[in-house]
Design a protein around this motif. Structure first.
Motif, short mmCIF file in Angstrom:
data_model
loop_
_atom_site.label_atom_id
_atom_site.label_comp_id
_atom_site.label_asym_id
_atom_site.label_seq_id
_atom_site.Cartn_x
_atom_site.Cartn_y
_atom_site.Cartn_z
N TRP A 272 10.91 -5.89 -31.98
CA TRP A 272 11.45 -4.54 -31.94
C TRP A 272 12.25 -3.74 -33.95
O TRP A 272 12.07 -3.17 -33.74
N THR A 273 13.16 -4.40 -33.96
CA THR A 273 13.81 -3.76 -35.47
C THR A 273 12.86 -3.13 -36.11
O THR A 273 13.71 -2.93 -37.04
N GLY A 274 11.69 -4.42 -36.90
CA GLY A 274 11.13 -4.83 -37.27
C GLY A 274 10.30 -3.51 -37.39
O GLY A 274 9.96 -3.09 -38.46
N ILE A 275 9.57 -2.91 -35.82
CA ILE A 275 8.59 -1.91 -36.46
C ILE A 275 9.57 -0.66 -35.90
O ILE A 275 8.74 0.05 -36.75
N VAL A 276 11.09 -0.47 -36.36
CA VAL A 276 11.14 0.41 -36.31
C VAL A 276 11.25 0.77 -37.78
O VAL A 276 12.16 1.78 -38.74
N GLN A 277 11.74 -0.76 -38.58
CA GLN A 277 11.76 -0.34 -39.89
C GLN A 277 10.84 -0.10 -40.39
O GLN A 277 10.81 0.50 -41.82
N TRP A 278 9.47 -0.28 -40.49
CA TRP A 278 7.97 0.21 -40.43
C TRP A 278 7.61 1.10 -40.11
O TRP A 278 7.16 1.91 -41.70
N VAL A 279 7.96 1.41 -39.04
CA VAL A 279 8.14 3.13 -39.07
C VAL A 279 8.64 4.21 -39.61
O VAL A 279 8.40 5.41 -39.60
N ASP A 280 10.17 3.73 -40.40
CA ASP A 280 10.56 4.51 -40.82
C ASP A 280 10.58 4.53 -41.77
O ASP A 280 11.13 5.14 -42.40
N GLY A 281 9.60 3.93 -42.63
CA GLY A 281 8.84 3.78 -43.48
C GLY A 281 10.00 2.90 -44.96
O GLY A 281 9.49 2.39 -45.86
N ASP A 282 10.87 1.59 -44.21
CA ASP A 282 11.39 1.14 -45.05
C ASP A 282 11.23 -0.19 -45.28
O ASP A 282 11.57 -0.87 -46.13
N LYS A 283 10.39 -1.00 -44.55
CA LYS A 283 9.01 -1.42 -44.89
C LYS A 283 7.45 -1.76 -44.23
O LYS A 283 7.56 -0.42 -43.74
N ASP A 284 7.21 -2.23 -45.32
CA ASP A 284 5.35 -2.11 -45.04
C ASP A 284 4.92 -2.80 -44.21
O ASP A 284 5.66 -3.66 -43.89
N SER A 285 3.92 -2.68 -43.94
CA SER A 285 3.29 -3.90 -42.68
C SER A 285 3.45 -5.53 -43.18
O SER A 285 3.67 -6.10 -42.62
N GLN A 286 3.70 -5.80 -44.47
CA GLN A 286 3.07 -7.17 -45.33
C GLN A 286 4.93 -7.61 -45.44
O GLN A 286 5.48 -8.89 -43.90
N GLN A 287 5.59 -6.51 -45.38
CA GLN A 287 7.29 -6.57 -45.21
C GLN A 287 7.55 -7.10 -43.66
O GLN A 287 8.43 -7.81 -43.66
N MET A 288 7.31 -5.96 -43.00
CA MET A 288 7.57 -6.17 -40.71
C MET A 288 6.96 -7.75 -40.88
O MET A 288 7.78 -8.19 -40.44
N ALA A 289 5.80 -8.11 -41.63
CA ALA A 289 5.65 -9.39 -40.64
C ALA A 289 6.30 -10.60 -41.49
O ALA A 289 6.20 -11.34 -40.33
N ASP A 290 6.51 -10.58 -42.52
CA ASP A 290 6.38 -11.21 -43.55
C ASP A 290 8.24 -11.89 -42.29
O ASP A 290 8.37 -12.70 -42.12
N ASP A 291 9.22 -10.84 -41.97
CA ASP A 291 10.57 -10.69 -41.79
C ASP A 291 9.99 -11.35 -40.50
O ASP A 291 11.08 -12.36 -40.13
N ILE A 292 9.68 -10.59 -39.57
CA ILE A 292 9.50 -11.27 -37.79
C ILE A 292 9.14 -13.21 -38.31
O ILE A 292 9.99 -13.44 -37.09
N GLU A 293 8.31 -13.25 -39.16
CA GLU A 293 7.76 -14.45 -39.20
C GLU A 293 8.85 -15.53 -38.88
O GLU A 293 8.82 -16.87 -38.42
N ALA A 294 9.42 -15.25 -40.32
CA ALA A 294 11.03 -15.80 -40.50
C ALA A 294 11.59 -15.84 -39.38
O ALA A 294 12.45 -16.79 -39.96
N SER A 295 12.24 -15.40 -39.08
CA SER A 295 12.96 -15.59 -37.74
C SER A 295 12.47 -16.18 -36.91
O SER A 295 12.44 -16.50 -35.12
N TRP A 296 11.19 -16.24 -36.42
CA TRP A 296 10.67 -17.62 -35.28
C TRP A 296 10.95 -18.60 -35.73
O TRP A 296 11.21 -19.44 -36.40
N PRO A 297 11.79 -19.00 -34.23
CA PRO A 297 12.61 -20.39 -33.88
C PRO A 297 11.86 -20.96 -34.31
O PRO A 297 10.01 -21.17 -33.94
#
Length: 443
Positions: free
Chosen positions: A418-443
């Motif tokens: 949820w938070t990653g896609i908001v940061q992405w659509v707001d232009g704070d992260k590109d697609s790769q950064q968004m995906a990397d950060d979500i991957e790092a959050s996976w338990p």
């Protein structure tokens, strides 16, 4: 839910299907949308198989509330009067947290209507597996895709309940007809249509991701729809983490979504308004011709202003999210599952009834609702959009996949995604950064 997920009006806690149909700004359904229990469901002869349950009570906890809960209870009212059982239903706006408190405290309901298969699996050790009769009813009533979501470690625990068609794009039939636009059937057609509408001076898309503490979930549906259409195997591997969230194919899907969501020539009021535009009202500019399309699930039919005619020849209607290539036939879905924490006689009878064609046919007629239960007559639905959704959901040739974020761990599906896609659509992260950060959050 609406979006089937863990949110309430103020915090991430209940399903958005409940949100869409009950609180959080959704208009109440008018009485004209309210049906009646069909004759076969009022005949006590159809309940004799459940026996005499007089004096027994079944407690049910779910996320469904208000008008939708009333319509649901109406559909099982004759089960109560004919068997003598009392069904004690409670709708919670914080279903996920309430379930944990109840189960941990030894106060689990007899039956829970789970909107997330992933959440249901957390309670496997406390659940009662489906009986032979419930298994038979579920097997005859739903496709293997649906049964898999009620199965944990090879054992069926829950038959499906309601179902929602999520791969929908809303539009104005009159606007399309007046301008000679055709319904797109492939992604390339969708982009070509978007370009044409933009060239004609109208913004092709209305988009809104705001949803209180669950802001961002409408964006996850976009990614899920695109990944699903790149391939069901890829979708399954992504959802179960057999491949990482930042697999290049997933990053490419995010970029593909960005060709619409981050295109300033496409989005009404600009892409910088997406994360602050309430999803409940995001499609409303369609009514004034200010935008042409809005991606949202079938439950959105209950969220238009009360005077809106939602029909194929009305003010608004929906078409299916296009496939990546001709010939594919997929649908992203959401819904609830009927799981039990008790093996009492009345609980077992209620589980069987809720899995029956009799119940699903009745529920289809007591108010706006859709189901994937084989054997029901979609034309009995109380609204055109629910009839359309039920036609799709009961078609065995349609390949369905459950909402991906609802299957992912909560730390991802109801948090970092949820938070990653908001940061992405707001232009704070590109697609790769968004995906990397979500991957790092996976338990």
């Amino acid at each position: 839910m609406s979006k089937t997920r863990r949110i309430s009006c103020l915090a991430a806690a209940a399903s958005a299907i409940a949100l869409a149909a009950t609180g959080c700004g959704a208009p109440d359904e008018g009485e004209s949308d309210r049906g009646a229990v069909p004759d076969d469901a009022t005949d006590c002869a159809n309940y004799e198989q459940y026996g005499d349950l007089k004096g027994q009570t079944v407690s049910i906890l779910g996320s469904i509330r208000d008008t939708e809960a009333d319509e649901m209870m109406e559909a099982w009212s004759y089960f109560e009067s004919c068997t003598g059982a009392k069904v004690d239903y409670e709708g919670s706006g914080e279903f996920e947290s309430d379930m944990k408190v109840r189960v941990d405290g030894g106060n689990a309901p007899d039956i829970a209507l789970f909107p997330q298969p992933g959440l249901m699996a957390n309670f496997k050790d406390d659940l009662v597996p489906a009986s032979e009769e419930v298994t038979k009813l579920a097997t005859e009533g739903w496709t293997e895709d649906w049964l898999n979501y009620g199965t944990i470690d090879g054992t069926l625990y829950a038959a499906p309940n309601s179902s929602n068609a999520k791969s929908f794009i809303w539009y104005s039939p009159a606007f399309f007809n007046d301008n000679g636009y055709e319904i797109p059937t492939t992604w390339d057609d969708l982009i070509a249509l978007s370009d044409q509408i933009a060239a004609d001076g109208v913004m092709p898309w209305c988009v809104g991701f705001e949803s209180g503490g669950a802001t961002g979930w409408p964006g996850t549906d976009w990614i899920e729809d695109i990944v699903l259409r790149e391939g069901t195997d890829l979708y399954d591997q992504w959802v179960t983490h057999e491949i990482p969230f930042n697999d290049p194919r997933i990053v490419a899907a995010i970029d593909k979504a960005g060709s619409i969501l981050k295109n300033e020539s496409y989005v009404y009021n600009g892409t910088d308004t997406i994360s602050s535009t309430a999803f409940q009202e995001a499609g409303y500019p369609l009514l004034d011709g200010q935008c042409a399309m809005h991606r949202q699930a079938s439950f959105y039919g209950a969220m238009w202003p009360a005077e809106t005619n939602v029909a194929e020849d009305g003010d608004v209607f929906a078409f299916r999210f296009p496939e990546a290539k001709e010939g594919d036939n997929t649908m992203l879905v959401g819904g609830e599952f009927v799981a039990a924490f008790s093996d009492s006689e009345a609980t077992e009878a209620m589980r069987q009834f809720l899995a029956s064609e009799l119940y699903h046919g009745a529920r289809l007629q007591t108010g706006p609702w859709s189901t994937a239960r084989q054997g029901v007559d979609p034309s009995k639905a109380t609204t055109p959009i629910n009839e359309f959704a039920t036609e799709i959901l009961t078609d065995p040739d349609v390949t369905v996949r459950f909402d991906g974020s609802d299957l992912m761990p909560g730390e991802v599906g109801a948090s970092s995604f949820w938070t990653g896609i908001v940061q992405w659509v707001d232009g704070d992260k590109d697609s790769q950064q968004m995906a990397d950060d979500i991957e790092a959050s996976w338990p």
